[in-house]
Design a protein around this motif. Structure first.
Motif, PDB file in Angstrom:
ATOM      1  N   GLN A 350       0.920  -1.150   0.164  1.00  0.00           N
ATOM      2  CA  GLN A 350       0.012  -0.008   0.018  1.00  0.00           C
ATOM      3  C   GLN A 350       0.933   1.195  -0.074  1.00  0.00           C
ATOM      4  O   GLN A 350       0.264   2.490   0.360  1.00  0.00           O
ATOM      5  CB  GLN A 350      -1.092   0.013   1.092  1.00  0.00           C
ATOM      6  N   ARG A 351       2.279   1.087  -0.337  1.00  0.00           N
ATOM      7  CA  ARG A 351       2.969   2.391  -0.104  1.00  0.00           C
ATOM      8  C   ARG A 351       2.666   3.516  -1.009  1.00  0.00           C
ATOM      9  O   ARG A 351       2.850   4.636  -0.336  1.00  0.00           O
ATOM     10  CB  ARG A 351       4.378   1.733  -0.539  1.00  0.00           C
ATOM     11  N   PHE A 352       2.133   3.574  -1.895  1.00  0.00           N
ATOM     12  CA  PHE A 352       1.759   4.673  -2.918  1.00  0.00           C
ATOM     13  C   PHE A 352       0.286   4.573  -2.994  1.00  0.00           C
ATOM     14  O   PHE A 352      -0.259   5.490  -3.979  1.00  0.00           O
ATOM     15  CB  PHE A 352       2.514   4.404  -4.110  1.00  0.00           C
ATOM     16  N   ALA A 353      -0.581   4.113  -2.329  1.00  0.00           N
ATOM     17  CA  ALA A 353      -2.029   3.929  -2.506  1.00  0.00           C
ATOM     18  C   ALA A 353      -2.321   5.542  -2.106  1.00  0.00           C
ATOM     19  O   ALA A 353      -1.862   6.330  -1.144  1.00  0.00           O
ATOM     20  CB  ALA A 353      -2.501   2.992  -1.690  1.00  0.00           C
ATOM     21  N   PRO A 354      -3.599   5.859  -2.550  1.00  0.00           N
ATOM     22  CA  PRO A 354      -4.171   7.156  -2.169  1.00  0.00           C
ATOM     23  C   PRO A 354      -4.345   7.427  -0.955  1.00  0.00           C
ATOM     24  O   PRO A 354      -3.923   8.297   0.072  1.00  0.00           O
ATOM     25  CB  PRO A 354      -5.611   7.190  -3.194  1.00  0.00           C
ATOM     26  N   GLU A 355      -4.806   6.263   0.013  1.00  0.00           N
ATOM     27  CA  GLU A 355      -5.091   6.549   1.303  1.00  0.00           C
ATOM     28  C   GLU A 355      -3.894   6.501   2.116  1.00  0.00           C
ATOM     29  O   GLU A 355      -3.711   7.106   3.418  1.00  0.00           O
ATOM     30  CB  GLU A 355      -6.073   5.172   1.881  1.00  0.00           C
ATOM     31  N   THR A 356      -2.894   6.008   1.733  1.00  0.00           N
ATOM     32  CA  THR A 356      -1.408   6.143   2.416  1.00  0.00           C
ATOM     33  C   THR A 356      -0.914   7.547   2.136  1.00  0.00           C
ATOM     34  O   THR A 356      -0.610   8.421   2.999  1.00  0.00           O
ATOM     35  CB  THR A 356      -0.443   5.160   1.590  1.00  0.00           C
ATOM     36  N   LEU A 357      -0.944   8.178   0.896  1.00  0.00           N
ATOM     37  CA  LEU A 357      -0.526   9.507   0.485  1.00  0.00           C
ATOM     38  C   LEU A 357      -1.392  10.527   1.015  1.00  0.00           C
ATOM     39  O   LEU A 357      -0.717  11.862   1.402  1.00  0.00           O
ATOM     40  CB  LEU A 357      -0.599   9.754  -1.007  1.00  0.00           C
ATOM     41  N   THR A 358      -2.565  10.369   1.482  1.00  0.00           N
ATOM     42  CA  THR A 358      -3.528  11.540   2.094  1.00  0.00           C
ATOM     43  C   THR A 358      -3.583  11.187   3.418  1.00  0.00           C
ATOM     44  O   THR A 358      -4.509  11.807   4.263  1.00  0.00           O
ATOM     45  CB  THR A 358      -4.753  11.718   1.298  1.00  0.00           C
ATOM     46  N   ASN A 359      -2.574  10.407   4.176  1.00  0.00           N
ATOM     47  CA  ASN A 359      -2.738  10.312   5.471  1.00  0.00           C
ATOM     48  C   ASN A 359      -2.724  11.784   6.273  1.00  0.00           C
ATOM     49  O   ASN A 359      -2.309  12.525   6.223  1.00  0.00           O
ATOM     50  CB  ASN A 359      -1.537   9.556   6.114  1.00  0.00           C
ATOM     51  N   PRO A 360      -4.054  11.666   7.222  1.00  0.00           N
ATOM     52  CA  PRO A 360      -4.316  13.098   7.732  1.00  0.00           C
ATOM     53  C   PRO A 360      -2.946  13.629   8.475  1.00  0.00           C
ATOM     54  O   PRO A 360      -3.001  14.703   9.081  1.00  0.00           O
ATOM     55  CB  PRO A 360      -5.487  12.961   8.315  1.00  0.00           C
ATOM     56  N   SER A 361      -2.074  12.666   9.286  1.00  0.00           N
ATOM     57  CA  SER A 361      -1.228  12.978  10.262  1.00  0.00           C
ATOM     58  C   SER A 361      -0.084  13.922   9.143  1.00  0.00           C
ATOM     59  O   SER A 361       0.721  14.656   9.811  1.00  0.00           O
ATOM     60  CB  SER A 361      -0.341  11.879  10.720  1.00  0.00           C
ATOM     61  N   GLY A 362       0.152  13.459   8.149  1.00  0.00           N
ATOM     62  CA  GLY A 362       0.798  14.068   7.119  1.00  0.00           C
ATOM     63  C   GLY A 362       2.435  13.729   7.172  1.00  0.00           C
ATOM     64  O   GLY A 362       2.605  12.466   7.882  1.00  0.00           O
ATOM     65  N   PHE A 363       3.413  14.400   6.788  1.00  0.00           N
ATOM     66  CA  PHE A 363       4.583  14.131   6.904  1.00  0.00           C
ATOM     67  C   PHE A 363       5.387  15.227   7.238  1.00  0.00           C
ATOM     68  O   PHE A 363       5.057  16.356   6.983  1.00  0.00           O
ATOM     69  CB  PHE A 363       5.260  13.501   5.625  1.00  0.00           C
ATOM     70  N   ALA A 364       6.579  15.061   7.764  1.00  0.00           N
ATOM     71  CA  ALA A 364       7.664  16.357   8.076  1.00  0.00           C
ATOM     72  C   ALA A 364       8.841  16.157   7.142  1.00  0.00           C
ATOM     73  O   ALA A 364       9.665  15.064   7.016  1.00  0.00           O
ATOM     74  CB  ALA A 364       8.063  15.881   9.295  1.00  0.00           C
TER      75      ALA A 364
END
Length: 404
Positions: A350-364
């Motif tokens: 699931q590395r590049f799935a939409p639900e992975t990319l749009t995780n609400p916690s985001g990324f730093a």
């Protein structure tokens, strides 16, 4: 938070949401000496058009890295002028991310689009045929739809670098500095320090249209009011007179444009009789410009931008590796590649799935927190900076996490 090169597998009790939120971490943000460059140095405020045509023969495709997960990277490497310079700097940053991420399981398939939609389409087709699971790029707004036409039928995501949010959409995410984030942050901060009545002057172009919509929505959310809003083209004098006459009813004045244009607009307002020292001036990340810092009437103005310490650290490492200065947008390529490597390591199929990319916690990343929205736009956790003669100083730091 841990950086990608220190990333460990999350313990079994860690939720996927929490683990994703920590992927590209804070060690990348340590400060060191360096030079803060303007967000607009290598592009127009929308970064939508390159200068001129291709400067030379198209660069040959190249694969960098030996990982099993293939990532397409499309940049205008052979375009003329600033576009080609920016592309080369972004390519360097992408390769730097690979080098700094410990044992990344990815391979970059680098394609030169020459700065054209046709070139972007050809590059995307090549990358997809070679097994790319996701496409990074292109840089220019006009090239993004050409790539999306190929990726959407396959269910392959695109992370583009354009700042034109109109090209975002299903499966096409923008990792860029969008004016909407700047406006939301500066209006929210201004309301928090008691500003309720706002005036604005913005350019009469696509950038100004986006700023207008975001500004009016943000002021409305804070129960504020817009007492004057004017757009300008070649003639700044007439709209400046209208705004100057309304400033007595305003607590704050937004001037949203790049550095030279901000100075010209401030001069026009002063010529129209406005005393800009009696009102709180507001701006966007495009204010991060030596011309703005050197203009006396703009001293004390506030603008939203990434915390500069992240870029200073990145620029120092870039100089050591490549012997030159990175363009300001080079961090986008770095963060994109670092994120791909982290997701490939931690998220399995699931590395590049939409639900992975749009995780609400985001990324730093280098420029702080970011997250992708389902509509393809992004939200950034920005600092609020104050204009000073020697540069700028932070008056409010970047948030450590996103709200709901």
């Amino acid at each position: 938070m841990e950086g990608p090169h220190h990333r460990k597998s999350p313990p079994s009790g860690t939720t996927r949401r929490t683990a994703l939120g920590l992927i590209v971490g804070a060690p990348l943000l340590t400060a060191c000496s360096g030079v803060q460059q303007s967000l607009s140095q290598f592009s127009t405020p929308f970064g939508g058009n390159q200068e001129g045509g291709p400067a030379g023969p198209q660069q040959q495709p190249q694969a960098v890295g030996t990982g099993q997960v293939k990532i397409g990277l499309i940049l205008p490497l052979s375009a003329s002028g600033n576009a080609g310079l920016a592309a080369q700097s972004m390519r360097n940053a992408a390769e730097m991310a690979l080098a700094e991420f410990q044992n990344p399981n990815i391979q970059l398939l680098i394609k030169d689009d020459g700065g054209s939609p046709q070139g972007a389409s050809q590059g995307a087709q090549q990358a997809l045929s070679e097994g790319a699971e996701i496409i990074l790029g292109p840089l220019f707004a006009g090239s993004v739809p050409a790539v999306a036409q190929l990726t959407r039928p396959r269910g392959t995501s695109v992370i583009a670098f354009s700042t034109d949010s109109s090209v975002a959409g299903r499966g096409v995410y923008l990792l860029s500095f969008l004016p909407e984030s700047d406006i939301n942050r500066i209006v929210d901060y201004s309301a928090g320090i008691g500003k309720r009545s706002f005036a604005a002057m913005v350019p009469d172009n696509a950038y100004g249209n986006v700023v207008e919509a975001a500004f009016k929505q943000a002021v409305g959310r804070k129960n504020g009011r817009v007492v004057a809003f004017e757009k300008y083209g070649a003639d700044r004098a007439t709209p400046a007179r209208t705004v100057a006459q309304a400033l007595g009813q305003a607590d704050a004045l937004l001037i949203a444009d790049d550095g030279d244009s901000v100075v010209a607009t401030a001069d026009a307002l002063t010529a129209a009789g406005a005393n800009l020292r009696n009102i709180q001036l507001l701006g966007t990340g495009l204010w991060d410009n030596p011309r703005v810092f050197a203009t006396p009437v703009l001293q004390g103005g506030l603008y939203a931008a990434p915390d500069p310490s992240g870029f200073r650290s990145f620029a120092g490492r870039y100089r050591s590796k490549y012997g030159g200065e990175p363009v300001r947008t080079a961090t986008l390529a770095y963060d994109a590649v670092a994120l791909m490597a982290a997701l490939a390591r931690t998220q399995g199929a699931q590395r590049f799935a939409p639900e992975t990319l749009t995780n609400p916690s985001g990324f730093a990343g280098i420029d702080g927190l970011f997250r992708f929205r389902s509509d393809g736009t992004n939200e950034r956790g920005l600092a609020v900076m104050k204009v000073a003669s020697g540069g700028s100083t932070p008056v409010a730091g970047s948030p450590k996490s996103f709200g709901a």
